[in-house]
Design a protein around this motif. Structure first.
Motif, PDB file in Angstrom:
ATOM      1  N   THR A  74       0.939  -1.184  -0.039  1.00  0.00           N
ATOM      2  CA  THR A  74       0.104  -0.090  -0.096  1.00  0.00           C
ATOM      3  C   THR A  74       0.863   1.272  -0.187  1.00  0.00           C
ATOM      4  OG1 THR A  74      -0.148   0.055   2.361  1.00  0.00           O
ATOM      5  CG2 THR A  74      -1.944  -1.026   1.080  1.00  0.00           C
ATOM      6  N   ILE A  75       2.107   1.085   0.090  1.00  0.00           N
ATOM      7  CA  ILE A  75       2.935   2.244   0.114  1.00  0.00           C
ATOM      8  C   ILE A  75       3.583   2.742  -1.297  1.00  0.00           C
ATOM      9  CG2 ILE A  75       5.101   3.146   0.790  1.00  0.00           C
ATOM     10  CD1 ILE A  75       4.949   1.393   3.260  1.00  0.00           C
ATOM     11  N   ASP A  76       3.158   3.754  -1.714  1.00  0.00           N
ATOM     12  CA  ASP A  76       3.347   4.362  -2.986  1.00  0.00           C
ATOM     13  C   ASP A  76       4.659   5.102  -2.975  1.00  0.00           C
ATOM     14  OD1 ASP A  76       3.617   5.719  -5.421  1.00  0.00           O
ATOM     15  OD2 ASP A  76       1.886   7.100  -4.908  1.00  0.00           O
ATOM     16  N   GLN A  77       5.616   4.143  -3.317  1.00  0.00           N
ATOM     17  CA  GLN A  77       7.246   4.604  -3.227  1.00  0.00           C
ATOM     18  C   GLN A  77       7.494   5.514  -4.063  1.00  0.00           C
ATOM     19  OE1 GLN A  77       9.988   1.331  -2.577  1.00  0.00           O
ATOM     20  NE2 GLN A  77       8.455  -0.123  -2.689  1.00  0.00           N
ATOM     21  N   GLN A  78       6.971   5.915  -5.090  1.00  0.00           N
ATOM     22  CA  GLN A  78       7.067   7.015  -5.989  1.00  0.00           C
ATOM     23  C   GLN A  78       6.736   8.290  -5.518  1.00  0.00           C
ATOM     24  OE1 GLN A  78       8.779   6.905  -9.059  1.00  0.00           O
ATOM     25  NE2 GLN A  78       9.146   4.541  -8.433  1.00  0.00           N
ATOM     26  N   ALA A  79       5.744   8.270  -4.498  1.00  0.00           N
ATOM     27  CA  ALA A  79       5.489   9.708  -3.997  1.00  0.00           C
ATOM     28  C   ALA A  79       6.454   9.999  -2.544  1.00  0.00           C
ATOM     29  CB  ALA A  79       3.916   9.370  -3.336  1.00  0.00           C
ATOM     30  N   VAL A  80       7.302   9.146  -2.308  1.00  0.00           N
ATOM     31  CA  VAL A  80       8.215   9.526  -1.291  1.00  0.00           C
ATOM     32  C   VAL A  80       9.525   9.914  -1.782  1.00  0.00           C
ATOM     33  CG1 VAL A  80       6.603   8.541   0.490  1.00  0.00           C
ATOM     34  CG2 VAL A  80       8.410   7.130  -0.304  1.00  0.00           C
ATOM     35  N   LEU A  81       9.780   9.651  -2.944  1.00  0.00           N
ATOM     36  CA  LEU A  81      11.218   9.800  -3.603  1.00  0.00           C
ATOM     37  C   LEU A  81      11.711  11.066  -3.090  1.00  0.00           C
ATOM     38  CD1 LEU A  81      10.911   8.029  -7.055  1.00  0.00           C
ATOM     39  CD2 LEU A  81      12.252   7.189  -5.172  1.00  0.00           C
ATOM     40  N   PRO A  82      12.976  11.326  -2.736  1.00  0.00           N
ATOM     41  CA  PRO A  82      14.044  10.331  -2.837  1.00  0.00           C
ATOM     42  C   PRO A  82      14.266   9.256  -1.544  1.00  0.00           C
ATOM     43  CG  PRO A  82      14.969  12.359  -1.856  1.00  0.00           C
ATOM     44  CD  PRO A  82      13.455  12.592  -2.361  1.00  0.00           C
ATOM     45  N   GLU A  83      13.155   9.243  -0.744  1.00  0.00           N
ATOM     46  CA  GLU A  83      13.235   8.398   0.243  1.00  0.00           C
ATOM     47  C   GLU A  83      13.164   6.858  -0.250  1.00  0.00           C
ATOM     48  OE1 GLU A  83      10.966   9.154   3.767  1.00  0.00           O
ATOM     49  OE2 GLU A  83      11.148  11.294   3.251  1.00  0.00           O
ATOM     50  N   GLU A  84      13.806   5.943   0.142  1.00  0.00           N
ATOM     51  CA  GLU A  84      13.590   4.640  -0.209  1.00  0.00           C
ATOM     52  C   GLU A  84      13.657   3.498   0.745  1.00  0.00           C
ATOM     53  OE1 GLU A  84      16.011   3.344  -3.991  1.00  0.00           O
ATOM     54  OE2 GLU A  84      16.691   5.194  -3.787  1.00  0.00           O
ATOM     55  N   PHE A  85      13.084   2.353   0.448  1.00  0.00           N
ATOM     56  CA  PHE A  85      13.253   1.302   1.508  1.00  0.00           C
ATOM     57  C   PHE A  85      13.657  -0.129   0.718  1.00  0.00           C
ATOM     58  CE2 PHE A  85       8.956   0.446   0.966  1.00  0.00           C
ATOM     59  CZ  PHE A  85       8.504  -0.681   0.919  1.00  0.00           C
ATOM     60  N   ARG A  86      14.437  -0.936   1.281  1.00  0.00           N
ATOM     61  CA  ARG A  86      14.700  -2.278   0.728  1.00  0.00           C
ATOM     62  C   ARG A  86      14.597  -3.268   1.891  1.00  0.00           C
ATOM     63  NH1 ARG A  86      18.342  -0.431  -3.185  1.00  0.00           N
ATOM     64  NH2 ARG A  86      17.135   1.077  -4.418  1.00  0.00           N
ATOM     65  N   LEU A  87      13.919  -4.157   1.589  1.00  0.00           N
ATOM     66  CA  LEU A  87      13.913  -5.531   2.332  1.00  0.00           C
ATOM     67  C   LEU A  87      15.265  -6.286   2.409  1.00  0.00           C
ATOM     68  CD1 LEU A  87      10.115  -6.496   1.840  1.00  0.00           C
ATOM     69  CD2 LEU A  87      11.147  -5.102   3.522  1.00  0.00           C
ATOM     70  N   GLY A  88      15.490  -6.825   3.683  1.00  0.00           N
ATOM     71  CA  GLY A  88      16.455  -7.895   3.803  1.00  0.00           C
ATOM     72  C   GLY A  88      16.004  -8.987   4.648  1.00  0.00           C
ATOM     73  N   ASP A  89      16.841  -9.855   5.429  1.00  0.00           N
ATOM     74  CA  ASP A  89      16.548 -11.032   6.245  1.00  0.00           C
ATOM     75  C   ASP A  89      15.875 -10.482   7.460  1.00  0.00           C
ATOM     76  OD1 ASP A  89      16.373 -13.257   7.510  1.00  0.00           O
ATOM     77  OD2 ASP A  89      18.484 -13.501   7.942  1.00  0.00           O
TER      78      ASP A  89
END
Length: 182
Positions: A119-134
Protein backbone atom coordinates in the motif's frame (compact mmCIF):
# COMPACT_ATOMS: atom_id res chain seq x y z
CA UNK A 1 29.14 -22.88 23.62
CA UNK A 2 28.34 -19.29 24.54
CA UNK A 3 27.03 -16.67 22.16
CA UNK A 4 26.90 -12.91 22.48
CA UNK A 5 23.58 -11.32 21.60
CA UNK A 6 22.13 -7.86 21.23
CA UNK A 7 18.72 -7.25 22.77
CA UNK A 8 16.76 -4.49 21.06
CA UNK A 9 14.08 -3.10 23.35
CA UNK A 10 11.33 -1.24 21.53
CA UNK A 11 10.12 2.17 22.67
CA UNK A 12 11.88 2.66 25.99
CA UNK A 13 13.20 6.01 27.25
CA UNK A 14 11.56 7.88 24.38
CA UNK A 15 9.99 11.22 25.24
CA UNK A 16 9.97 10.47 28.95
CA UNK A 17 7.81 7.35 28.59
CA UNK A 18 8.69 3.82 29.64
CA UNK A 19 11.77 4.78 31.62
CA UNK A 20 14.27 1.98 32.04
CA UNK A 21 17.54 3.04 33.71
CA UNK A 22 20.42 1.22 32.02
CA UNK A 23 22.04 0.11 35.30
CA UNK A 24 18.76 -1.52 36.32
CA UNK A 25 18.39 -3.14 32.89
CA UNK A 26 21.90 -4.59 33.19
CA UNK A 27 21.08 -5.96 36.64
CA UNK A 28 17.85 -7.45 35.36
CA UNK A 29 19.62 -9.25 32.50
CA UNK A 30 22.34 -10.51 34.85
CA UNK A 31 19.57 -11.74 37.15
CA UNK A 32 18.34 -13.93 34.29
CA UNK A 33 21.70 -15.70 34.38
CA UNK A 34 23.42 -13.97 31.47
CA UNK A 35 26.97 -12.61 31.61
CA UNK A 36 29.03 -9.87 30.01
CA UNK A 37 26.03 -7.54 30.13
CA UNK A 38 26.54 -4.08 28.65
CA UNK A 39 24.17 -1.40 27.43
CA UNK A 40 24.56 1.06 24.60
CA UNK A 41 23.04 4.53 24.87
CA UNK A 42 19.78 5.05 26.73
CA UNK A 43 17.48 3.95 23.93
CA UNK A 44 17.17 0.23 24.41
CA UNK A 45 20.21 -1.76 23.38
CA UNK A 46 21.78 -4.36 25.63
CA UNK A 47 24.47 -6.90 24.89
CA UNK A 48 24.89 -10.14 26.82
CA UNK A 49 26.47 -13.58 26.60
CA UNK A 50 24.70 -16.87 27.27
CA UNK A 51 24.90 -20.52 26.42
CA UNK A 52 21.27 -20.52 25.30
CA UNK A 53 20.63 -20.44 21.56
CA UNK A 54 16.92 -19.69 21.04
CA UNK A 55 16.66 -15.98 20.16
CA UNK A 56 12.86 -15.93 20.38
CA UNK A 57 12.88 -17.59 23.80
CA UNK A 58 15.53 -15.14 25.03
CA UNK A 59 13.47 -12.20 23.71
CA UNK A 60 10.31 -13.50 25.41
CA UNK A 61 12.13 -14.06 28.69
CA UNK A 62 13.60 -10.56 28.63
CA UNK A 63 10.28 -8.98 27.67
CA UNK A 64 8.50 -10.70 30.57
CA UNK A 65 11.28 -9.72 32.99
CA UNK A 66 11.15 -6.06 31.92
CA UNK A 67 7.38 -5.99 32.40
CA UNK A 68 7.67 -7.62 35.82
CA UNK A 69 10.52 -5.35 36.87
CA UNK A 70 9.36 -2.02 35.46
CA UNK A 71 5.57 -2.42 35.26
CA UNK A 72 4.97 -1.99 31.55
CA UNK A 73 5.21 -4.22 28.49
CA UNK A 74 8.21 -3.87 26.18
CA UNK A 75 8.72 -5.75 22.94
CA UNK A 76 12.21 -7.21 22.54
CA UNK A 77 14.13 -8.62 19.59
CA UNK A 78 17.31 -10.64 20.23
CA UNK A 79 19.92 -11.23 17.51
CA UNK A 80 23.42 -12.70 17.50
CA UNK A 81 26.64 -11.22 16.15
CA UNK A 82 26.63 -13.19 12.89
CA UNK A 83 23.15 -11.97 12.01
CA UNK A 84 23.95 -8.36 12.91
CA UNK A 85 27.15 -8.48 10.82
CA UNK A 86 25.20 -9.96 7.88
CA UNK A 87 22.69 -7.08 8.10
CA UNK A 88 25.52 -4.56 7.75
CA UNK A 89 27.18 -6.50 4.93
CA UNK A 90 23.90 -6.84 3.00
CA UNK A 91 22.99 -3.14 3.13
CA UNK A 92 21.68 -2.22 -0.33
CA UNK A 93 22.54 1.46 0.11
CA UNK A 94 26.05 3.00 -0.04
CA UNK A 95 26.40 3.34 3.73
CA UNK A 96 29.98 4.63 3.54
CA UNK A 97 28.81 7.54 1.37
CA UNK A 98 25.86 8.54 3.57
CA UNK A 99 25.54 10.36 6.85
CA UNK A 100 24.49 7.91 9.58
CA UNK A 101 21.28 9.91 10.20
CA UNK A 102 20.22 9.13 6.62
CA UNK A 103 20.28 5.36 6.95
CA UNK A 104 18.20 3.26 9.32
CA UNK A 105 17.43 -0.39 9.83
CA UNK A 106 14.12 -1.71 11.11
CA UNK A 107 14.52 -5.13 12.69
CA UNK A 108 11.52 -7.46 12.56
CA UNK A 109 10.71 -10.35 14.87
CA UNK A 110 9.89 -12.56 11.87
CA UNK A 111 10.43 -12.61 8.12
CA UNK A 112 8.44 -10.06 6.10
CA UNK A 113 7.37 -10.16 2.47
CA UNK A 114 6.92 -7.31 -0.02
CA UNK A 115 3.13 -7.66 0.05
CA UNK A 116 3.12 -6.25 3.60
CA UNK A 117 4.27 -2.93 2.07
CA UNK A 118 2.12 -2.99 -1.08
CA UNK A 119 0.00 0.00 0.00
CA UNK A 120 3.01 2.31 0.17
CA UNK A 121 3.41 4.49 -2.91
CA UNK A 122 7.18 4.49 -3.16
CA UNK A 123 7.21 6.98 -6.04
CA UNK A 124 5.39 9.54 -3.89
CA UNK A 125 8.12 9.60 -1.25
CA UNK A 126 11.22 9.74 -3.45
CA UNK A 127 14.10 10.32 -2.90
CA UNK A 128 13.37 8.28 0.23
CA UNK A 129 13.56 4.55 -0.35
CA UNK A 130 13.37 1.26 1.47
CA UNK A 131 14.58 -2.24 0.70
CA UNK A 132 13.87 -5.49 2.45
CA UNK A 133 16.47 -7.90 3.78
CA UNK A 134 16.52 -10.89 6.12
CA UNK A 135 14.02 -9.85 8.81
CA UNK A 136 15.02 -6.22 8.28
CA UNK A 137 14.04 -3.16 6.31
CA UNK A 138 16.70 -0.71 5.22
CA UNK A 139 15.45 2.88 5.08
CA UNK A 140 17.22 5.67 3.24
CA UNK A 141 15.86 9.01 4.46
CA UNK A 142 18.10 11.83 3.14
CA UNK A 143 16.58 14.44 5.49
CA UNK A 144 16.66 12.16 8.53
CA UNK A 145 14.05 10.01 10.23
CA UNK A 146 12.26 12.90 11.93
CA UNK A 147 11.24 14.44 8.61
CA UNK A 148 10.65 11.20 6.73
CA UNK A 149 7.25 10.74 5.13
CA UNK A 150 8.18 7.17 4.27
CA UNK A 151 9.05 6.38 7.90
CA UNK A 152 5.57 7.60 8.89
CA UNK A 153 3.98 5.17 6.45
CA UNK A 154 6.24 2.30 7.49
CA UNK A 155 5.29 2.79 11.14
CA UNK A 156 1.56 2.41 10.55
CA UNK A 157 -0.10 -0.46 12.42
CA UNK A 158 -1.36 -2.07 9.19
CA UNK A 159 2.23 -2.44 8.02
CA UNK A 160 3.51 -3.86 11.31
CA UNK A 161 0.45 -5.90 12.29
CA UNK A 162 1.32 -9.08 14.14
CA UNK A 163 5.05 -8.46 14.21
CA UNK A 164 7.53 -6.65 16.44
CA UNK A 165 9.46 -3.92 14.63
CA UNK A 166 12.10 -1.62 16.05
CA UNK A 167 14.31 0.86 14.19
CA UNK A 168 17.92 1.88 14.78
CA UNK A 169 20.12 4.44 13.02
CA UNK A 170 23.19 3.28 11.13
CA UNK A 171 25.60 4.29 13.92
CA UNK A 172 23.77 2.02 16.34
CA UNK A 173 23.49 -0.79 13.77
CA UNK A 174 27.26 -0.86 13.26
CA UNK A 175 28.04 -0.35 16.97
CA UNK A 176 25.97 -3.43 17.85
CA UNK A 177 28.12 -5.47 15.46
CA UNK A 178 31.21 -4.25 17.31
CA UNK A 179 29.72 -4.85 20.76
CA UNK A 180 28.67 -8.43 19.97
CA UNK A 181 31.95 -9.42 18.27
CA UNK A 182 33.56 -12.53 19.75
Amino acid sequence: MTTTYAALLRGINVGGAKKVPMAELRALIEGLGHSGVRTHLQSGQAVFTTDRADEDALAGELSRAVEAGFGFPVDVIVRDHAYLADVVAACPFPAADLEPKQLHVTYFSAPVTPDRFATIDQQAVLPEEFRLGDRVLYLYAPDGLGRSKLAEQLAKPRVNKGIVATTRNWNTVTKLVDLTAP
